[in-house]
Enzyme design. Structure first.
Site, short mmCIF file in Angstrom:
data_model
loop_
_atom_site.label_atom_id
_atom_site.label_comp_id
_atom_site.label_asym_id
_atom_site.label_seq_id
_atom_site.Cartn_x
_atom_site.Cartn_y
_atom_site.Cartn_z
N HIS B 40 43.03 -2.31 86.16
CA HIS B 40 41.77 -1.92 86.80
C HIS B 40 40.90 -3.13 87.10
CE1 HIS B 40 42.58 2.32 86.09
NE2 HIS B 40 41.50 2.59 86.78
N LYS B 105 42.84 10.82 78.90
CA LYS B 105 42.40 11.72 77.83
C LYS B 105 41.05 11.23 77.32
CE LYS B 105 44.26 9.05 74.09
NZ LYS B 105 43.53 8.64 72.90
#
Lengths: 280, 186
Positions: B40, B105
């Site tokens: 990222h 999650k």
């Protein structure tokens, strides 16, 4: 002195890493099955079914239960009359980790520094806690500790006046704040007393106790039950989707401490609670 | 949860995310791209420098995962989700560039939830710690960028009936919040 060969320790550490990755301990699986029977949330029940199925698939096909095969944590009790021949115990354990993680196709998740983040590519160094005990054996307990749940762990230096209620509030608060992040249902290790670092160490050590076994100290057993009930009343549930199963167990270890202090540490462990032990 | 399972094709067609609601159970088939923290960081650096990201973000779903190494003859090792909040500081930038879905999650920061509403995108959760089971829905895996990152390299996955649950929808719905409220006993 009893001699234990360097290679024997290497092989033992290697085997612990490889086996734990795909073989969920029986007490954890029993606790998940019991939680499934109790769970009233349909989403929670479905998730617990998936976790039980995952454990079976992992064991049958020798696949890692979770892709985060963890930092390799060892608690070693070395008998005063045992000696490792041909090298240090630390080197042997690290060599075992290196081979175990490579040969069992486990993920290497250790970086050499917290800021430069370069992967060591063999999952070393392991975290090794060494204690000398009477006797001529070496007992090695291993845990593959995942990063997601470790990140949700907390420590506080409470005042003695905050006492038991303060401990309960802090532990439940840590789980509350963690929410869905640490992969509930979790196991909660609590270290109480000692100094700053002893509390943290005890919180991790507490995770090794078999789930379902009572705390040998009755006052702590009562404390554990009270904290567990409060945690499961939070409603977080399996994977945070809501339910009555947020934690499978709370394990507390306590230690003498300074008249001014009440350190308390919470080490959170995910449901993929992978540990194993060998005695050499 | 409604009990019905919604089939989802990835990349997502224009407007496809609009009908998803927090708590929906989905099975995703098609392409997923993997990226964790380190990837990222590089993707955002590329976007900020006006360079092309390693894959066209428009309509795509990113899966936050760092799999275990594949054994010989297998597509991938165990491959469950990692904790999403570590990607929160980068996610709005990717959504702005056209990303339509994220799988991970755990909770998202308010700034990510707002970005999902603004750019019309959705956040799914897969079952954390069920990496052995989830890997069965992954049919192929190819590293397409940042190979030096090892487990954190960007991979293109082909998945079939990948199991997930909608956590945050385009209206700001949040199953973690509503699920928890339903079962909490104060």
């Amino acid at each position: 002195m009893r001699k234990i060969e360097f290679q024997t320790v290497v092989d033992a550490a290697k085997e612990l890493c490889a086996r734990s990755a795909s073989d969920l301990p029986a007490d954890v699986e029993r606790a998940l099955a019991a939680a499934r029977a109790r769970e009233i949330s349909p989403a929670g029940a479905e998730i617990l079914d998936s976790l039980l199925e995952n454990a079976r698939v992992a064991r049958d096909e020798k696949r890692p239960i979770c892709q985060d095969t963890g930092v390799a944590v060892f608690f070693i009790e070395k008998g005063a009359e045992a000696v490792v021949a041909g090298g240090t115990l630390t080197d042997a354990v690290n060599e075992g980790v290196r081979r175990g993680y490579e040969e069992a196709f486990l993920r290497k998740s250790i970086v050499r520094g917290p800021l430069d983040r370069v992967n060591t590519k063999d999952n070393t160094p392991a975290v090794i806690h060494l204690e000398e005990v009477p006797g001529d054996r070496i007992s090695i307990r291993f845990m593959a500790k995942g990063g997601g749940c470790e990140n949700m762990s907390r420590l506080a230096m409470l005042t003695p006046a905050e006492g038991r209620e303060g401990v309960i509030r802090f532990v439940v608060g840590a789980v509350d704040a963690a929410g869905a992040n640490p992969c509930p249902p979790i196991v909660v290790g609590v270290g109480m007393g000692g100094t700053f670092e002893v509390a943290a160490l005890l919180a991790k050590k507490a995770l090794f106790r078999e789930i379902g076994s009572p705390n040998p100290a009755p006052a702590l057993e009562t404390l554990e039950k009270e904290i567990l009930e409060k945690i499961n009343n939070l409603g977080i549930g399996p994977q945070g989707m809501g339910g009555v199963t947020t934690a499978l167990a709370v394990h507390v270890l306590s230690h003498p401490c300074h008249i001014a202090s009440l350190p308390v540490a919470v080490n959170i462990e995910c449901h993929a609670h992978r540990s194993a032990e060998v005695v050499l | 949860m409604s009990g019905t399972i919604i089939k989802v094709k990835s990349p997502l067609a224009e407007g496809a995310v609009e009908s998803f609601r927090a708590g929906d159970v989905v099975r995703i088939s098609g392409v997923l791209y993997t990226a964790r923290d380190a990837a990222h960081k590089r993707i955002v650096e590329a976007l900020d420098a006006g360079q092309a990201p390693p894959f066209e973000l428009s309509g795509q779903i990113v899966y936050y995962v760092g799999p275990t190494p594949a054994r010989p003859g297998e597509a991938i090792g165990s491959a469950g989700p990692t904790t999403s909040c570590r990607m929160d500081s980068y996610a709005p930038r990717l959504l702005e560039a056209g990303l339509k879905g994220m799988i991970g999650k755990g909770n998202r920061a308010p700034v990510v939830v707002e970005a999902m509403k603004k750019y019309r995108a959705v956040y799914f959760a897969a079952v954390g710690g069920a990496g052995a089971l989830i890997s069965k829905s992954i049919k192929s895996c190819e590293i397409i960028a940042y190979e030096d990152l090892g487990a954190e390299a960007v991979r293109k996955l082909l998945v079939e009936d990948f199991p997930a649950i909608v956590v945050n929808d385009v209206l700001g719905g949040d199953i973690y919040e509503t699920g928890r409220k339903k079962y909490q006993r104060l």
